[in-house]
Design a protein around this motif. Structure first.
Motif, PDB file in Angstrom:
ATOM      1  N   ILE A  31       0.844  -1.206   0.000  1.00  0.00           N
ATOM      2  CA  ILE A  31       0.000   0.000   0.000  1.00  0.00           C
ATOM      3  C   ILE A  31       0.877   1.253   0.000  1.00  0.00           C
ATOM      4  CG2 ILE A  31      -1.546   1.400   1.451  1.00  0.00           C
ATOM      5  CD1 ILE A  31      -2.813  -1.280   2.397  1.00  0.00           C
ATOM      6  N   VAL A  35       1.113   3.942  -3.109  1.00  0.00           N
ATOM      7  CA  VAL A  35       0.751   5.363  -3.019  1.00  0.00           C
ATOM      8  C   VAL A  35       1.989   6.242  -3.187  1.00  0.00           C
ATOM      9  CG1 VAL A  35      -1.352   5.079  -1.661  1.00  0.00           C
ATOM     10  CG2 VAL A  35       0.830   5.366  -0.480  1.00  0.00           C
ATOM     11  N   HIS A  36       3.150   5.725  -2.786  1.00  0.00           N
ATOM     12  CA  HIS A  36       4.385   6.496  -2.945  1.00  0.00           C
ATOM     13  C   HIS A  36       4.658   6.748  -4.424  1.00  0.00           C
ATOM     14  CE1 HIS A  36       8.353   8.039  -2.032  1.00  0.00           C
ATOM     15  NE2 HIS A  36       8.884   7.189  -2.890  1.00  0.00           N
ATOM     16  N   SER A  40      -1.508   3.953 -10.904  1.00  0.00           N
ATOM     17  CA  SER A  40      -2.840   3.974 -11.514  1.00  0.00           C
ATOM     18  C   SER A  40      -3.404   2.558 -11.480  1.00  0.00           C
ATOM     19  CB  SER A  40      -2.731   4.430 -12.965  1.00  0.00           C
ATOM     20  OG  SER A  40      -1.961   3.472 -13.675  1.00  0.00           O
ATOM     21  N   ALA A  41      -4.675   2.449 -11.889  1.00  0.00           N
ATOM     22  CA  ALA A  41      -5.288   1.110 -11.961  1.00  0.00           C
ATOM     23  C   ALA A  41      -4.488   0.214 -12.897  1.00  0.00           C
ATOM     24  CB  ALA A  41      -6.727   1.226 -12.433  1.00  0.00           C
ATOM     25  N   ALA A  42      -4.015   0.817 -14.000  1.00  0.00           N
ATOM     26  CA  ALA A  42      -3.251   0.023 -14.977  1.00  0.00           C
ATOM     27  C   ALA A  42      -2.003  -0.570 -14.333  1.00  0.00           C
ATOM     28  CB  ALA A  42      -2.861   0.910 -16.158  1.00  0.00           C
ATOM     29  N   ILE A  45      -3.077  -3.346 -11.761  1.00  0.00           N
ATOM     30  CA  ILE A  45      -3.474  -4.574 -12.455  1.00  0.00           C
ATOM     31  C   ILE A  45      -2.260  -5.207 -13.128  1.00  0.00           C
ATOM     32  CG2 ILE A  45      -4.859  -5.497 -14.371  1.00  0.00           C
ATOM     33  CD1 ILE A  45      -6.932  -3.329 -13.674  1.00  0.00           C
ATOM     34  N   ALA A 106     -12.338 -11.040  -6.541  1.00  0.00           N
ATOM     35  CA  ALA A 106     -11.567  -9.806  -6.725  1.00  0.00           C
ATOM     36  C   ALA A 106     -10.142 -10.134  -7.195  1.00  0.00           C
ATOM     37  CB  ALA A 106     -11.527  -9.020  -5.418  1.00  0.00           C
ATOM     38  N   ALA A 109     -10.245 -11.120 -10.727  1.00  0.00           N
ATOM     39  CA  ALA A 109     -10.526  -9.959 -11.589  1.00  0.00           C
ATOM     40  C   ALA A 109      -9.239  -9.220 -11.918  1.00  0.00           C
ATOM     41  CB  ALA A 109     -11.511  -9.021 -10.890  1.00  0.00           C
ATOM     42  N   LEU A 110      -8.354  -9.094 -10.918  1.00  0.00           N
ATOM     43  CA  LEU A 110      -7.096  -8.380 -11.149  1.00  0.00           C
ATOM     44  C   LEU A 110      -6.099  -9.242 -11.922  1.00  0.00           C
ATOM     45  CD1 LEU A 110      -6.655  -6.704  -7.651  1.00  0.00           C
ATOM     46  CD2 LEU A 110      -7.479  -5.655  -9.751  1.00  0.00           C
TER      47      LEU A 110
ATOM     48  N   LEU B  47     -13.176  -6.270 -13.312  1.00  0.00           N
ATOM     49  CA  LEU B  47     -13.864  -7.183 -14.232  1.00  0.00           C
ATOM     50  C   LEU B  47     -14.589  -6.404 -15.327  1.00  0.00           C
ATOM     51  CD1 LEU B  47     -15.420  -9.824 -11.799  1.00  0.00           C
ATOM     52  CD2 LEU B  47     -13.693 -10.248 -13.540  1.00  0.00           C
ATOM     53  N   GLU B  50     -10.543  -1.725 -17.152  1.00  0.00           N
ATOM     54  CA  GLU B  50      -9.603  -0.868 -16.434  1.00  0.00           C
ATOM     55  C   GLU B  50     -10.167   0.534 -16.210  1.00  0.00           C
ATOM     56  OE1 GLU B  50      -5.463   0.438 -17.935  1.00  0.00           O
ATOM     57  OE2 GLU B  50      -5.419  -1.722 -17.685  1.00  0.00           O
ATOM     58  N   GLU B 119       2.035  10.430   2.126  1.00  0.00           N
ATOM     59  CA  GLU B 119       2.157   9.983   0.738  1.00  0.00           C
ATOM     60  C   GLU B 119       0.980  10.437  -0.125  1.00  0.00           C
ATOM     61  OE1 GLU B 119       4.668   8.805  -0.637  1.00  0.00           O
ATOM     62  OE2 GLU B 119       5.904   7.917   0.928  1.00  0.00           O
TER      63      GLU B 119
END
Lengths: 112, 121
Positions: A31, A35-36, A40-42, A45, A106, A109-110, B47, B50, B119
């Motif tokens: 975590i 955050v450091h 992004s989500a990309a 994932i 979950a 999904a990732l 799911l 992205e 952060e």
């Protein structure tokens, strides 16, 4: 519930806690790292997608959290309310199964 | 009718830090367990693509959400450190330095929370 069954629940809760001690340490480090770097989500994932080791880690993490959280909630309910008996045991089982399935979904999904 | 077996915490022990540690461990545990379904739901947004997850993460950049996340980091860190103290006590019979271990657990939780705050803001 019998004393024998209560003992098994205690063992399951502490067994899950040992798994979680390692998993939560990794999770907190991840975590702060994420955050450091402002991931992004990309990026999140991308770290997990297709990586079987991370998938196994997160599925084990989710199942341990489900077992630990479900039994722990049952303990707190018994300490603070008069709720006992089959309905509480059923609610505990349903909560553990629901959390384990939701957590596994979950992680998948990732991964996918 | 036989009354339900009493397993409640003994209220006379409140003057000891271990009572407060037990209370914090229970409150943090309950809040973390209740947060998990929402956490798994948010992750499973992947799911739906992205962009859907990125949209959610963008929404989560709001200051009030960041403060909530910080609280969750504190809860998780405090629950971890407090849990390690309990397991050392139960499984390894480590009884010495309980007040110090409780203070360190609280300090660890707050330190992680502050690190997260630094952060994200």
């Amino acid at each position: 519930m019998s004393a024998r069954a209560e003992t098994w629940l205690w063992l399951a809760q502490r067994g899950a806690a040992i798994v979680l001690a390692a998993a939560v340490t990794v999770h907190l480090a991840t975590i702060v790292y994420a955050v450091h770097l402002g991931l992004s989500a990309a990026a999140i994932i991308g770290r997990i997608a297709g990586n079987r080791a991370w998938l196994a880690f997160y599925i084990a993490f989710a199942i341990a959290a489900a077992i630990h959280g479900g039994i722990g909630l049952r303990t707190v309910v018994r300490e603070t309310t008069p709720w006992r008996g089959a309905s509480l045991e059923l609610a505990t089982v349903l909560f553990v199964v629901f959390l384990a399935l939701a957590g596994t979904r979950a992680a998948l999904a990732l991964f996918a | 009718m036989i009354p339900a077996r009493t397993t409640a915490i003994d209220w006379r022990t409140r003057q000891h830090p271990a009572w407060w540690a037990a209370l914090v461990h229970r409150i943090s545990g309950v809040l973390l367990a209740l947060f998990l379904p929402a956490h798994f739901w948010a992750l499973a947004l992947a799911l739906q693509g992205e962009a859907r997850l990125d949209g959610f993460l963008g929404w989560a950049h709001r200051p009030e959400i960041r403060l909530g996340e910080t609280a969750l980091v504190v809860l998780l860190a405090v629950h971890l450190a407090g849990g390690l103290r309990i397991m050392a006590l139960e499984l390894l019979d480590v009884r010495a330095g309980q007040k110090t271990a409780i203070a360190l657990s609280a300090g660890f939780g707050l330190a992680l929370g502050l690190l997260y705050l630094l952060e994200v803001f």
